[in-house]
Scaffold this motif. Sequence first.
Motif, PDB file in Angstrom:
ATOM      1  N   TYR A  70       0.831  -1.195   0.000  1.00 46.93           N
ATOM      2  CA  TYR A  70       0.000   0.000   0.000  1.00 46.93           C
ATOM      3  C   TYR A  70       0.872   1.254   0.000  1.00 46.93           C
ATOM      4  O   TYR A  70       0.621   2.204  -0.732  1.00 46.93           O
ATOM      5  CB  TYR A  70      -0.927  -0.025   1.216  1.00 46.93           C
ATOM      6  CG  TYR A  70      -1.960   1.067   1.264  1.00 46.93           C
ATOM      7  CD1 TYR A  70      -2.622   1.486   0.114  1.00 46.93           C
ATOM      8  CD2 TYR A  70      -2.299   1.679   2.470  1.00 46.93           C
ATOM      9  CE1 TYR A  70      -3.579   2.486   0.161  1.00 46.93           C
ATOM     10  CE2 TYR A  70      -3.257   2.679   2.524  1.00 46.93           C
ATOM     11  CZ  TYR A  70      -3.891   3.080   1.376  1.00 46.93           C
ATOM     12  OH  TYR A  70      -4.837   4.075   1.431  1.00 46.93           O
ATOM     13  N   GLN A  71       1.940   1.216   0.805  1.00 46.31           N
ATOM     14  CA  GLN A  71       2.860   2.352   0.851  1.00 46.31           C
ATOM     15  C   GLN A  71       3.519   2.596  -0.501  1.00 46.31           C
ATOM     16  O   GLN A  71       3.638   3.728  -0.952  1.00 46.31           O
ATOM     17  CB  GLN A  71       3.948   2.102   1.897  1.00 46.31           C
ATOM     18  CG  GLN A  71       3.772   2.950   3.132  1.00 46.31           C
ATOM     19  CD  GLN A  71       4.542   2.407   4.317  1.00 46.31           C
ATOM     20  OE1 GLN A  71       5.460   1.602   4.163  1.00 46.31           O
ATOM     21  NE2 GLN A  71       4.167   2.843   5.494  1.00 46.31           N
ATOM     22  N   THR A  72       3.951   1.493  -1.141  1.00 43.70           N
ATOM     23  CA  THR A  72       4.584   1.592  -2.461  1.00 43.70           C
ATOM     24  C   THR A  72       3.613   2.218  -3.452  1.00 43.70           C
ATOM     25  O   THR A  72       3.975   3.102  -4.229  1.00 43.70           O
ATOM     26  CB  THR A  72       4.996   0.194  -2.961  1.00 43.70           C
ATOM     27  OG1 THR A  72       5.757  -0.432  -1.937  1.00 43.70           O
ATOM     28  CG2 THR A  72       5.818   0.262  -4.227  1.00 43.70           C
ATOM     29  N   ARG A  73       2.349   1.755  -3.389  1.00 45.78           N
ATOM     30  CA  ARG A  73       1.339   2.274  -4.306  1.00 45.78           C
ATOM     31  C   ARG A  73       1.072   3.760  -4.062  1.00 45.78           C
ATOM     32  O   ARG A  73       0.994   4.550  -5.006  1.00 45.78           O
ATOM     33  CB  ARG A  73       0.058   1.457  -4.137  1.00 45.78           C
ATOM     34  CG  ARG A  73      -1.121   1.945  -4.951  1.00 45.78           C
ATOM     35  CD  ARG A  73      -0.851   1.807  -6.449  1.00 45.78           C
ATOM     36  NE  ARG A  73      -2.015   2.200  -7.212  1.00 45.78           N
ATOM     37  CZ  ARG A  73      -2.826   1.337  -7.840  1.00 45.78           C
ATOM     38  NH1 ARG A  73      -2.569   0.057  -7.802  1.00 45.78           N
ATOM     39  NH2 ARG A  73      -3.861   1.773  -8.514  1.00 45.78           N
ATOM     40  N   LEU A  74       0.943   4.129  -2.785  1.00 49.97           N
ATOM     41  CA  LEU A  74       0.697   5.532  -2.460  1.00 49.97           C
ATOM     42  C   LEU A  74       1.820   6.421  -2.966  1.00 49.97           C
ATOM     43  O   LEU A  74       1.585   7.491  -3.525  1.00 49.97           O
ATOM     44  CB  LEU A  74       0.529   5.721  -0.945  1.00 49.97           C
ATOM     45  CG  LEU A  74      -0.755   5.208  -0.310  1.00 49.97           C
ATOM     46  CD1 LEU A  74      -0.732   5.423   1.191  1.00 49.97           C
ATOM     47  CD2 LEU A  74      -1.971   5.893  -0.914  1.00 49.97           C
ATOM     48  N   ALA A  75       3.063   5.927  -2.815  1.00 48.31           N
ATOM     49  CA  ALA A  75       4.213   6.701  -3.280  1.00 48.31           C
ATOM     50  C   ALA A  75       4.171   6.848  -4.796  1.00 48.31           C
ATOM     51  O   ALA A  75       4.455   7.925  -5.334  1.00 48.31           O
ATOM     52  CB  ALA A  75       5.511   6.025  -2.840  1.00 48.31           C
ATOM     53  N   ARG A  76       3.767   5.771  -5.492  1.00 48.15           N
ATOM     54  CA  ARG A  76       3.698   5.811  -6.955  1.00 48.15           C
ATOM     55  C   ARG A  76       2.626   6.801  -7.419  1.00 48.15           C
ATOM     56  O   ARG A  76       2.842   7.571  -8.332  1.00 48.15           O
ATOM     57  CB  ARG A  76       3.419   4.412  -7.499  1.00 48.15           C
ATOM     58  CG  ARG A  76       3.831   4.247  -8.947  1.00 48.15           C
ATOM     59  CD  ARG A  76       3.932   2.794  -9.389  1.00 48.15           C
ATOM     60  NE  ARG A  76       2.677   2.098  -9.283  1.00 48.15           N
ATOM     61  CZ  ARG A  76       2.502   0.954  -8.617  1.00 48.15           C
ATOM     62  NH1 ARG A  76       3.519   0.394  -8.002  1.00 48.15           N
ATOM     63  NH2 ARG A  76       1.339   0.366  -8.592  1.00 48.15           N
ATOM     64  N   ARG A  78       1.519   9.339  -5.775  1.00 49.02           N
ATOM     65  CA  ARG A  78       1.987  10.701  -5.474  1.00 49.02           C
ATOM     66  C   ARG A  78       2.941  11.197  -6.552  1.00 49.02           C
ATOM     67  O   ARG A  78       2.832  12.324  -7.015  1.00 49.02           O
ATOM     68  CB  ARG A  78       2.676  10.736  -4.110  1.00 49.02           C
ATOM     69  CG  ARG A  78       1.847  11.369  -3.021  1.00 49.02           C
ATOM     70  CD  ARG A  78       2.719  11.774  -1.840  1.00 49.02           C
ATOM     71  NE  ARG A  78       3.529  10.674  -1.345  1.00 49.02           N
ATOM     72  CZ  ARG A  78       3.107   9.802  -0.434  1.00 49.02           C
ATOM     73  NH1 ARG A  78       1.887   9.899   0.066  1.00 49.02           N
ATOM     74  NH2 ARG A  78       3.889   8.837  -0.008  1.00 49.02           N
ATOM     75  N   ASP A  79       3.867  10.317  -6.976  1.00 48.57           N
ATOM     76  CA  ASP A  79       4.824  10.680  -8.033  1.00 48.57           C
ATOM     77  C   ASP A  79       4.098  10.989  -9.325  1.00 48.57           C
ATOM     78  O   ASP A  79       4.450  11.919 -10.044  1.00 48.57           O
ATOM     79  CB  ASP A  79       5.819   9.534  -8.271  1.00 48.57           C
ATOM     80  CG  ASP A  79       6.824   9.444  -7.132  1.00 48.57           C
ATOM     81  OD1 ASP A  79       6.870  10.396  -6.325  1.00 48.57           O
ATOM     82  OD2 ASP A  79       7.545   8.435  -7.046  1.00 48.57           O
TER      83      ASP A  79
END
Lengths: 82, 92
Positions: A70-76, A78-79
């Motif tokens: 989920y964190q990886t997805r949120l970061a993606r 956001r980018d």
Amino acid sequence: MASRKEAFMNTIRNEIALSNAQELLNKTNEKCYAKCITKPGTSLSGSEETCLARCMDRYMEAFSIVSRSYQTRLARERDASA
Amino acid sequence: MDNLNFDEPTRKELQTFIEREQAQSRYNSTVQNMTSMCWDKCVTGTPGNSFSRGEASCLANCVDRFLDASIFMTKTIQDQRARLQASQPETF
């Protein structure tokens, strides 16, 4: 004043941490009971206890896998929107 | 918070602090919900000493596909609404 503020913040932090831990524990109980105790007998058997112990470890692991994805997805996301 | 008699700057600071904690708390309950859902979907056998490769990748994919599905359905509804608005402009 500063120490009263700190005390207030710590109370909030502790309450949130406690409620998160309780929620995870409740879920773990529910999921592992469903998985390991398929036919409740007069007491827990050794194999049921083994199953429960493993299941708890796996549920916590699943929580951390899900949190990481989920964190990886949120970061993606956001980018992508930045 | 009112009866704790904090001064104005401290109140502001605490407000920000609480908003951050609330966001963190929302994140946590989203992860709790997705863990529960993905556990039911991906962990079908008796729990072992570690996840199989298939279970671990299913759990990771489960999060991304759930979010994709939710974005897809939101977009579908928006498109339908837009089409409806285009066909009946006078009612909107």
